[in-house]
Design an enzyme around this catalytic site. Structure first.
Site, PDB file in Angstrom:
ATOM      1  N   ARG A  74       0.874  -1.177   0.000  1.00 27.14           N
ATOM      2  CA  ARG A  74       0.000   0.000   0.000  1.00 27.14           C
ATOM      3  C   ARG A  74       0.906   1.220   0.000  1.00 27.14           C
ATOM      4  O   ARG A  74       1.721   1.394   0.915  1.00 27.14           O
ATOM      5  CB  ARG A  74      -0.920  -0.027   1.216  1.00 27.14           C
ATOM      6  CG  ARG A  74      -1.916   1.128   1.306  1.00 27.14           C
ATOM      7  CD  ARG A  74      -2.906   0.860   2.434  1.00 27.14           C
ATOM      8  NE  ARG A  74      -3.876   1.921   2.624  1.00 27.14           N
ATOM      9  CZ  ARG A  74      -3.827   2.835   3.595  1.00 27.14           C
ATOM     10  NH1 ARG A  74      -2.812   2.832   4.461  1.00 27.14           N
ATOM     11  NH2 ARG A  74      -4.763   3.752   3.718  1.00 27.14           N
ATOM     12  N   ASN A 150      -7.052   8.049   2.755  1.00 30.46           N
ATOM     13  CA  ASN A 150      -6.614   7.451   4.014  1.00 30.46           C
ATOM     14  C   ASN A 150      -7.355   8.070   5.188  1.00 30.46           C
ATOM     15  O   ASN A 150      -7.470   9.297   5.293  1.00 30.46           O
ATOM     16  CB  ASN A 150      -5.108   7.683   4.200  1.00 30.46           C
ATOM     17  CG  ASN A 150      -4.590   7.071   5.486  1.00 30.46           C
ATOM     18  OD1 ASN A 150      -4.543   5.856   5.629  1.00 30.46           O
ATOM     19  ND2 ASN A 150      -4.195   7.920   6.436  1.00 30.46           N
ATOM     20  N   GLU A 151      -7.890   7.219   6.082  1.00 30.71           N
ATOM     21  CA  GLU A 151      -8.512   7.652   7.344  1.00 30.71           C
ATOM     22  C   GLU A 151      -9.272   8.966   7.144  1.00 30.71           C
ATOM     23  O   GLU A 151      -8.938   9.990   7.750  1.00 30.71           O
ATOM     24  CB  GLU A 151      -7.437   7.775   8.426  1.00 30.71           C
ATOM     25  CG  GLU A 151      -6.719   6.448   8.663  1.00 30.71           C
ATOM     26  CD  GLU A 151      -5.632   6.506   9.723  1.00 30.71           C
ATOM     27  OE1 GLU A 151      -5.409   7.594  10.294  1.00 30.71           O
ATOM     28  OE2 GLU A 151      -5.002   5.461   9.987  1.00 30.71           O
ATOM     29  N   HIS A 218      -8.465   0.120  10.117  1.00 32.82           N
ATOM     30  CA  HIS A 218      -7.114   0.248  10.656  1.00 32.82           C
ATOM     31  C   HIS A 218      -7.163  -0.124  12.129  1.00 32.82           C
ATOM     32  O   HIS A 218      -7.927   0.468  12.903  1.00 32.82           O
ATOM     33  CB  HIS A 218      -6.595   1.669  10.469  1.00 32.82           C
ATOM     34  CG  HIS A 218      -6.414   2.047   9.030  1.00 32.82           C
ATOM     35  ND1 HIS A 218      -5.935   3.283   8.630  1.00 32.82           N
ATOM     36  CD2 HIS A 218      -6.639   1.356   7.887  1.00 32.82           C
ATOM     37  CE1 HIS A 218      -5.882   3.315   7.313  1.00 32.82           C
ATOM     38  NE2 HIS A 218      -6.312   2.159   6.837  1.00 32.82           N
ATOM     39  N   TYR A 220      -5.489  -0.274  15.568  1.00 33.23           N
ATOM     40  CA  TYR A 220      -4.471   0.173  16.513  1.00 33.23           C
ATOM     41  C   TYR A 220      -5.027  -0.012  17.940  1.00 33.23           C
ATOM     42  O   TYR A 220      -5.551  -1.061  18.266  1.00 33.23           O
ATOM     43  CB  TYR A 220      -4.062   1.615  16.211  1.00 33.23           C
ATOM     44  CG  TYR A 220      -3.308   1.748  14.901  1.00 33.23           C
ATOM     45  CD1 TYR A 220      -2.005   1.268  14.784  1.00 33.23           C
ATOM     46  CD2 TYR A 220      -3.896   2.321  13.782  1.00 33.23           C
ATOM     47  CE1 TYR A 220      -1.293   1.374  13.588  1.00 33.23           C
ATOM     48  CE2 TYR A 220      -3.203   2.437  12.581  1.00 33.23           C
ATOM     49  CZ  TYR A 220      -1.906   1.955  12.495  1.00 33.23           C
ATOM     50  OH  TYR A 220      -1.215   2.063  11.306  1.00 33.23           O
ATOM     51  N   GLU A 247      -4.280  -1.220   7.798  1.00 27.83           N
ATOM     52  CA  GLU A 247      -3.144  -0.811   8.626  1.00 27.83           C
ATOM     53  C   GLU A 247      -3.305  -1.472   9.994  1.00 27.83           C
ATOM     54  O   GLU A 247      -4.416  -1.638  10.485  1.00 27.83           O
ATOM     55  CB  GLU A 247      -3.088   0.702   8.851  1.00 27.83           C
ATOM     56  CG  GLU A 247      -2.672   1.533   7.684  1.00 27.83           C
ATOM     57  CD  GLU A 247      -2.527   3.008   8.074  1.00 27.83           C
ATOM     58  OE1 GLU A 247      -2.333   3.296   9.278  1.00 27.83           O
ATOM     59  OE2 GLU A 247      -2.614   3.859   7.183  1.00 27.83           O
ATOM     60  N   TRP A 276       1.582  -1.469   9.087  1.00 28.34           N
ATOM     61  CA  TRP A 276       2.150  -0.118   8.997  1.00 28.34           C
ATOM     62  C   TRP A 276       3.427  -0.100   9.837  1.00 28.34           C
ATOM     63  O   TRP A 276       3.383  -0.448  11.008  1.00 28.34           O
ATOM     64  CB  TRP A 276       1.179   0.926   9.520  1.00 28.34           C
ATOM     65  CG  TRP A 276       1.734   2.308   9.352  1.00 28.34           C
ATOM     66  CD1 TRP A 276       2.604   2.968  10.177  1.00 28.34           C
ATOM     67  CD2 TRP A 276       1.504   3.181   8.239  1.00 28.34           C
ATOM     68  NE1 TRP A 276       2.928   4.199   9.671  1.00 28.34           N
ATOM     69  CE2 TRP A 276       2.266   4.364   8.480  1.00 28.34           C
ATOM     70  CE3 TRP A 276       0.749   3.092   7.074  1.00 28.34           C
ATOM     71  CZ2 TRP A 276       2.273   5.430   7.588  1.00 28.34           C
ATOM     72  CZ3 TRP A 276       0.755   4.160   6.199  1.00 28.34           C
ATOM     73  CH2 TRP A 276       1.509   5.311   6.460  1.00 28.34           C
TER      74      TRP A 276
END
Length: 531
Positions: A74, A150-151, A218, A220, A247, A276
């Protein structure tokens, strides 16, 4: 009259093109919960993210990412929030992906944190950027996925919201003639903790006349437990919608993601994942680098976990069929006759008999464990010989080896060989210094903590201790095995950084929380080396 009208209507109907069904999508596309290729072969993304827009000169990273076992990369792009990536540059990125037999997910990073972060672009602005690149994207549907933004939303409420803005962006791309597989990121900085994408993904998919959208979450700090991870993945499976983990990391400032569950669940469900990120992180999240300073020979602990660990990239990635990746699912034979020789206080030499495979063995993973406990990848080699280093004196280790082929299949493990290292000797020394790299009210990052051999013989290991102020706790660490008792931190070397020649140094780091925001930092650093 009625006959003439019927004939006219039939003629008009023949002149109007019928809408294409979802099955008419070209190149990469979705089929239920899966991504498939043009020939119908399932394709599961396995790879990493590369921050190209900030490190455009690091073009060798594409080959290195492929060599690490990835089938997808990516790529971070910008249309103007940072230095814009031009059509020529993007064409070069696509060429590098194809040259290295990687599927290319191109993402526009300009939208990151819209509504919360100053300077962020809208999804509509991102679509304008993609339309400006259409000349280099058209015809690349077999090789390129367009990740619109992105995001694209932070945590603040904005109008239009994620569902409407994302649906409009997808529709506008299709109206502009894009036939690619489209990837869309979740709101809440990609983590979707409010469940907006989870609940409205079907609405966005329905807005695409080609039904060719894959959703990206994503993972996290929001995903720090197995229950949270499986619940989110279950929601998409129950809805029959396609999902990838675009991610994720092993640590983050907002919490400690459960990367083991992320990897295991993605593998068991056939979901794509992209860690990531390859290298170049800053601002206190350097622990997310998978290699140090873009050097593929210097895998970090996160890189080792992602690429070489259980359910990691090297063990699970399959090259795309468009690059000639076959349906080969047959593993190599197990390596045989594993033996150890030249055992010292800090190392041992391993040899074995080569494996065989119908498409060819491409390398071997060397697995290591203590006298008990699970095995982990200690290194890789293309040869049938490996020197294990960084061992501790007077310690028992077990080793196994497994082979890999060109399709990414792994063999059964070899026989197990057990070695016990002798005691060390000599005058190994140890000095340590710690630097607070960054800090904020409720936390800080200490990096680097530099360990130096100031003696006249090599170390085989080291142990650092230090004291945290009252109430402080460690929330993450890298390049060392860190434990905490009371307010004392003990950090021990890992397998790859314990052996230091006289005058040589290594570094590690950690992140800590200070809930009271007292401004204090660690003290009392001390170091002991094992000769």
């Amino acid at each position: 009259m009625g006959t003439r009208i019927a004939a006219l209507l039939a003629l008009l109907a023949a002149l109007v093109p019928a809408p294409q069904p979802a099955s008419a999508a070209t190149g990469l596309r979705v089929s239920g919960t899966r991504v498939i290729e043009a020939d119908g072969s399932p394709f599961v993304m396995r790879g990493t993210n590369h921050a190209h827009t900030w490190y455009a000169s690091q073009t060798s990273s594409f080959a290195a990412i492929k060599a690490a076992g990835a089938n997808t990369v990516r790529v971070v792009l910008s249309g103007g929030r940072w230095t814009p990536n031009t059509a020529d540059d993007v064409a070069g990125v696509i060429a590098l992906c194809k040259q290295n037999r990687l599927i290319c997910v191109l993402e526009n990073h300009d939208t990151t944190g819209y509504g919360e972060q100053s300077g962020a672009y809208t999804l509509d602005q991102a679509v304008t950027y993609w339309i400006g690149l259409k000349s280099v994207l058209a015809g690349q549907e077999n090789h390129v996925v367009v990740n619109i933004g992105n995001e694209p939303f932070g945590n603040n409420a904005v109008t239009p919201g994620w569902t409407q803005a994302t649906s409009a962006a997808v529709t506008r791309l299709r109206e502009a003639g894009f036939e690619h597989l489209i990837m869309v990121d979740a709101p809440n900085w990609g983590q979707d903790w409010q469940g907006v994408m989870r609940d409205d993904a079907a609405t966005v998919l329905a807005a695409d006349p080609r039904r060719n959208v894959v959703f990206s979450v994503h993972m996290y700090g929001v995903y720090d437990t197995a229950a949270e991870i499986t619940a989110y993945l279950d929601a998409f499976r129950t809805a029959g919608l396609p999902l990838v983990i675009g991610e994720f990391g092993h640590l983050h400032s907002d919490g400690d993601p459960d990367e083991d569950t992320i990897l295991a669940q993605a593998q068991s469900r056939g979901l794509g994942y992209l860690g990531w990120s390859w290298s170049g992180n800053g601002g206190g999240v350097e622990y997310l680098d998978q290699v140090t300073s873009f050097d593929p020979a210097r895998l970090t602990p996160w890189g080792e976990r992602l690429f070489n660990g259980p359910d990691g990239v090297r063990a699970t990635a399959r090259e795309a069929a468009v690059y000639g990746g076959s349906g080969d699912t047959g593993p190599p034979t197990a390596p045989a006759d594993l033996a150890a020789s030249g055992v010292t206080a800090g190392g041992a030499t391993l040899t074995w008999t080569a494996s065989t495979d119908d498409t060819g063995v491409t390398g071997y993973d060397v697995l290591r464990a203590g006298a008990s406990g699970p095995f982990a990848v200690a290194g890789t080699t293309a040869a049938t010989r490996f020197t294990a280093t960084g061992l501790s004196p007077e310690t028992t280790y077990r080793f196994q080896v497994r082979a890999r082929d060109g399709a990414g299949n792994t063999s059964p493990v070899s026989n197990t060989v057990t070695v016990t290292t002798p005691g060390g000797s000599g005058d190994a020394g140890c000095a340590v210094t710690g630097t607070v790299q960054s800090q904020w009210g409720t936390g800080y990052v200490v990096q680097p903590v530099t360990v130096t051999n100031d003696g006249d013989s090599a170390t085989t290991g080291w142990t650092v201790t230090l004291t945290l102020p009252a109430g402080h706790t460690v929330t993450g660490s890298w390049n060392a095995a860190v434990s905490m008792s009371g307010q004392t931190i003990t950090a021990r070397n890992l397998a790859y950084n314990g052996r230091l020649a006289p005058g040589a140094a290594t570094t590690f780091g950690f992140q800590a929380a200070r809930p009271g925001g007292d401004g204090a930092v660690p003290t009392g650093y001390a170091c002991v080396a094992a000769p």
